[in-house]
Write a protein that holds these residues in place. Structure first.
Motif, PDB file in Angstrom:
ATOM      1  N   PRO A 179       0.816  -1.216   0.000  1.00 48.16           N
ATOM      2  CA  PRO A 179       0.000   0.000   0.000  1.00 48.16           C
ATOM      3  C   PRO A 179       0.855   1.273   0.000  1.00 48.16           C
ATOM      4  O   PRO A 179       1.913   1.312   0.653  1.00 48.16           O
ATOM      5  CB  PRO A 179      -0.796  -0.116   1.306  1.00 48.16           C
ATOM      6  N   ASP A 180       0.394   2.270  -0.713  1.00 48.00           N
ATOM      7  CA  ASP A 180       1.036   3.594  -0.775  1.00 48.00           C
ATOM      8  C   ASP A 180       2.367   3.609  -1.512  1.00 48.00           C
ATOM      9  O   ASP A 180       3.123   4.579  -1.401  1.00 48.00           O
ATOM     10  CB  ASP A 180       1.229   4.202   0.626  1.00 48.00           C
ATOM     11  N   MET A 181       2.689   2.544  -2.243  1.00 52.88           N
ATOM     12  CA  MET A 181       3.903   2.566  -3.064  1.00 52.88           C
ATOM     13  C   MET A 181       3.477   2.736  -4.514  1.00 52.88           C
ATOM     14  O   MET A 181       2.395   2.304  -4.902  1.00 52.88           O
ATOM     15  CB  MET A 181       4.658   1.248  -2.876  1.00 52.88           C
ATOM     16  N   THR A 182       4.295   3.434  -5.320  1.00 47.50           N
ATOM     17  CA  THR A 182       3.942   3.625  -6.736  1.00 47.50           C
ATOM     18  C   THR A 182       5.011   3.043  -7.653  1.00 47.50           C
ATOM     19  O   THR A 182       6.171   2.882  -7.262  1.00 47.50           O
ATOM     20  CB  THR A 182       3.811   5.121  -7.091  1.00 47.50           C
ATOM     21  N   ALA A 183       4.600   2.772  -8.884  1.00 48.01           N
ATOM     22  CA  ALA A 183       5.533   2.258  -9.891  1.00 48.01           C
ATOM     23  C   ALA A 183       6.621   3.290 -10.179  1.00 48.01           C
ATOM     24  O   ALA A 183       7.782   2.934 -10.394  1.00 48.01           O
ATOM     25  CB  ALA A 183       4.772   1.909 -11.166  1.00 48.01           C
ATOM     26  N   ALA A 184       6.241   4.564 -10.179  1.00 46.91           N
ATOM     27  CA  ALA A 184       7.234   5.608 -10.480  1.00 46.91           C
ATOM     28  C   ALA A 184       8.336   5.612  -9.414  1.00 46.91           C
ATOM     29  O   ALA A 184       9.527   5.709  -9.734  1.00 46.91           O
ATOM     30  CB  ALA A 184       6.545   6.973 -10.550  1.00 46.91           C
ATOM     31  N   GLU A 185       7.930   5.497  -8.154  1.00 49.31           N
ATOM     32  CA  GLU A 185       8.922   5.515  -7.079  1.00 49.31           C
ATOM     33  C   GLU A 185       9.816   4.273  -7.131  1.00 49.31           C
ATOM     34  O   GLU A 185      11.039   4.358  -6.997  1.00 49.31           O
ATOM     35  CB  GLU A 185       8.202   5.605  -5.718  1.00 49.31           C
TER      36      GLU A 185
END
Ligand code: ZN
Length: 491
Positions: free
Chosen positions: A158-164
């Motif tokens: 949760p709260d993680m993105t592909a961009a990061e």
């Protein structure tokens, strides 16, 4: 608040049923008579039906509407955050889409296994097309206009993105590729040779589990084809496997699963059978298994103790001293298979899958071009060509069963483990002296108190931040790997 108490009571029963379903799965992999497979399928489907009905139970919507989260304490608010999110997720997915995904992925898993056995990528592509199409549809429903792949990652981290993740992995990749090349050019440690009887392996494997604090009063270890950990709270079971020529496979599989299991066993009992009573995310879970397995059990100090254990458990084997044994345990070798990869190369395998599935879900890569893209990337990072599909694009089960967004959590777990190891070493400066005696208690107590006991109280990122005192970055992991492997390989 009556609505909150009623909701939590309902939730507790759902969690209890879900643990029962999980134990049926454990039984299937360990104890079930072979002839029971068809009946077990019916039993598990019936359990899934009960669980699904509870997930969409209309009473839940009424309770959610009646509860004022702001009036609850921190724990109550965290429980509500989790319950609201799960409920909203089930509302977003149309029932017929969920049913079709279940049907197609169950077919796809069988076709994947057959295609892998026959080295026949073309036979798998049509059903994979279907899985990708349906998962994208599901992702679009979940994302509500946002990034489809982000919505998939959110299921596991949760709260993680592909961009990061992409930015983090792109920065790690050149250092790992360079380290891999340098290590494999140097003259390295020998592989282990000998025969290591099963009974003695399992005895030492149990001793290792106990050394890492695994509670046998709330768990048990059995053999299975694939090692796994199952359950949470007061009943957390693990499995391991044995190969007579490779005792490290057994020992390090055991310690890895013990890391997962101790996380579940050590969560605050007050959260038992509630949404907070489970590990908070796949990435944080993997950080526990990896720090137990790698930063602790593959450290020079601990392998010194393990070397003595092995000498008393097995007849002569061709390693003459603890320093040589440390190299043998950590030996880096070429290989195609992610699950067999060493610490230096493992994350490269994961990043390859992350970039490919991100492109698939973003519509930038067609399923028909997947094998070529895999082979190109493998050659670029590892310096040699994939020899057959079972060593390449067909090696993992994940995509056939619709697991997209899951792979990156393996590498993220390693990144988290790097951060936790740096913080742990600062908090316990004489840790190596204890590890050299086979005593992991200072390390495992630190992990329990600072991370494991909190379960799902905080978001994954905040969980790591709370333990480490700072936001997670890849720096500590890369520094640790370079220092360790340049020392072992004399670079
Ligand atoms: Zn794991």
């Amino acid at each position: 608040m009556a609505a909150f108490d009623d909701l939590m009571a309902f939730q507790k029963e759902t969690e209890a049923l879900s643990q029962v379903a999980g134990r049926l799965g454990w039984d299937q992999e360990t104890m079930m008579p072979r002839g029971a497979a068809a009946q077990r399928g019916e039993e598990m489907a019936a359990m899934e039906g009960v669980l699904h009905a509870r997930r969409i139970e209309p009473k839940v919507a009424d309770w959610l509407a009646a509860i004022d989260d702001a009036s609850l304490d921190q724990v109550g608010q965290a429980q509500m955050r989790d319950i609201r999110k799960s409920f909203a997720r089930t509302q977003k997915i149309p029932a017929d889409l969920a049913a079709e995904i279940a049907k197609v992925t169950s077919q796809a898993q069988g076709q994947w296994a057959e295609a892998r056995a026959n080295q026949d990528v073309a036979a798998f592509l049509p059903v994979l097309e279907n899985v990708v199409r349906l998962k994208r549809e599901e992702g679009q429903a979940l994302a509500e206009g946002g990034d489809v792949y982000d919505a998939m990652i959110d299921d596991y981290e949760p709260d993680m993105t592909a961009a990061e993740l992409g930015a983090m992995f792109d920065a790690m990749r050149p250092r790992l590729v360079a380290l891999r090349a340098a290590v494999l050019e140097a003259e390295g440690p020998k592989p282990l040779n000998g025969r290591f009887p099963e009974v003695a392996q399992l005895a030492l494997s149990n001793k290792l589990a106990a050394a890492f604090g695994y509670d046998f009063n709330h768990g048990r270890i059995d053999k299975a084809v694939h090692p796994f950990s199952s359950g949470s709270g007061q009943d957390v079971r693990i499995t391991t496997r044995v190969a007579v020529d490779d005792p490290f496979n057994c020992f390090y599989s055991t310690v890895h699963e013990v890391g997962h299991a101790c996380y579940e066993q050590n969560i605050d009992n007050a959260y038992l059978l509630t949404p907070l009573g489970r590990g908070v995310s796949m990435g944080v879970h993997e950080s526990q298994s990896r720090i137990y397995e790698n930063q602790l059990a593959r450290s020079e100090a601990f392998t010194g103790w393990l070397f003595d254990q092995m000498r008393s458990s097995f007849d002569e084997f061709d390693v003459s001293n603890a320093r040589e044994f440390y190299g043998t345990v950590n030996r880096v070798a070429n290989g195609y298979i992610r699950t067999e990869a060493d610490e230096v190369q493992y994350n490269l395998h994961v990043m390859l899958r992350f970039d490919l599935e991100r492109a698939l879900m973003g519509g930038d890569l067609a399923v028909k071009d997947l094998e070529a893209a895999w082979n190109d990337r493998f050659a670029a990072d590892f310096g040699y060509a994939v020899d057959k599909p079972s060593n390449g694009v067909l090696q993992d089960v994940h995509w056939s069963v619709g697991l997209f967004g899951y792979f990156p959590t393996y590498a993220l777990g390693n990144v988290y483990a790097g951060c936790l190891n740096a913080a742990l070493r600062k908090a316990v400066p004489n840790l190596d002296a204890q590890l050299a005696q086979g005593d992991t208690s200072a390390a495992t107590t630190w992990l329990k108190d600072n991370l494991q006991t909190h379960g799902g109280l905080r978001s994954p990122r905040k969980t790591i931040e709370h333990a480490c005192g700072q936001a997670p970055t890849s720096g500590p992991l890369l520094d640790y790997l370079e220092l360790k492997f340049k020392d072992i390989y004399g670079l």
